[in-house]
Design a protein around this motif. Sequence first.
Motif, PDB file in Angstrom:
ATOM      1  N   ARG A  15       0.828  -1.209   0.000  1.00 55.90           N
ATOM      2  CA  ARG A  15       0.000   0.000   0.000  1.00 55.90           C
ATOM      3  C   ARG A  15       0.859   1.255   0.000  1.00 55.90           C
ATOM      4  O   ARG A  15       0.594   2.202  -0.755  1.00 55.90           O
ATOM      5  N   ALA A  16       1.909   1.276   0.825  1.00 60.97           N
ATOM      6  CA  ALA A  16       2.799   2.442   0.874  1.00 60.97           C
ATOM      7  C   ALA A  16       3.522   2.636  -0.457  1.00 60.97           C
ATOM      8  O   ALA A  16       3.710   3.764  -0.920  1.00 60.97           O
ATOM      9  N   THR A  17       3.934   1.529  -1.073  1.00 62.46           N
ATOM     10  CA  THR A  17       4.608   1.619  -2.368  1.00 62.46           C
ATOM     11  C   THR A  17       3.680   2.209  -3.417  1.00 62.46           C
ATOM     12  O   THR A  17       4.104   3.039  -4.246  1.00 62.46           O
ATOM     13  N   ALA A  18       2.418   1.816  -3.405  1.00 65.27           N
ATOM     14  CA  ALA A  18       1.451   2.368  -4.350  1.00 65.27           C
ATOM     15  C   ALA A  18       1.292   3.877  -4.148  1.00 65.27           C
ATOM     16  O   ALA A  18       1.243   4.651  -5.118  1.00 65.27           O
ATOM     17  N   VAL A  19       1.238   4.306  -2.893  1.00 65.82           N
ATOM     18  CA  VAL A  19       1.089   5.732  -2.597  1.00 65.82           C
ATOM     19  C   VAL A  19       2.296   6.518  -3.090  1.00 65.82           C
ATOM     20  O   VAL A  19       2.165   7.555  -3.763  1.00 65.82           O
TER      21      VAL A  19
END
Length: 214
Positions: free
Chosen positions: A148-152
Motif C-alpha cells: 500500500r505504501a509503495t502504491a502511494v
Amino acid sequence: MNNAAPAPARTRGRPRGNPPTRESIVSAARTLFLERGYRGTTVRAVASVAGVDPALIAYHFGSKKGLFADVMQFQCANALAVDHVLGGDPATLPDRLIDAVTGLWEDADFLQLTAQGDEAAEVIREYLERELLARLVEFLGGRDATARATAVVTILGGLIYTRYLNPLPTPAALTPSETRHILTPALRAALAPRPRPRTAATTGTGRRGSQASG
C-alpha cells in the motif's frame, strides 16, 4: 618566576561560549546554494557564513554533497511534515498527502534547489524511499503495508515527475486544487487494505462441494 596560568590552547571545530548548531550550518548553506548554485558554493564559504571551522562541516555532513542533501532533506521534512500529515483524520489523508507535495514543490526556493543537477534528484529519491515510504509502512501496519505504501509513493512520485521535474503540459497546467481532486481517488484506493487472497484449502473445499453436489 612567572606564576601566570598558561593560555588555553585553541581548539578546532566547535568553539565554546556560542556553539553553532547543525541548523545554523544548514541555514547558511541553503542561503548560499540559492544565491550561487551548487557548483558555485564551497564548503569554506558556508563555514565562513556560519562562523564555524570547515572541519566541523566535514564532521557533520562528510562533504558538500552531504551538506546539500541535508538542506534538501530539511526542506522536504519541513514541508511534508510526515507526523502532521499522518496524524489527522484518516479519511482525508489522501488530500493531505497531495497538499503536502504540491505545497513543497510550488515553493520557489525549493524549485530553485531542485534545478541544481543530479544531486537534487538523488536527494528526492532518497527522501521518498527512506523517509516517506518507510514512515507510511510503519503507519499503515499489517501484512500489506509495504504494498500500500509503495502504491502511494509511486503515485506521488509520478505527480512530482510529470508536474515538476519533467512537466507534461496537461498535469503542469492544473492548479493544486485540481490536482488534489484528480489524484485523491487513486490515493484512496492505494491506501485501502487489500483483500486476503483465496487459500488453496478454500478453493479445494469449493471444488469438492461442487463435485459432491454433481
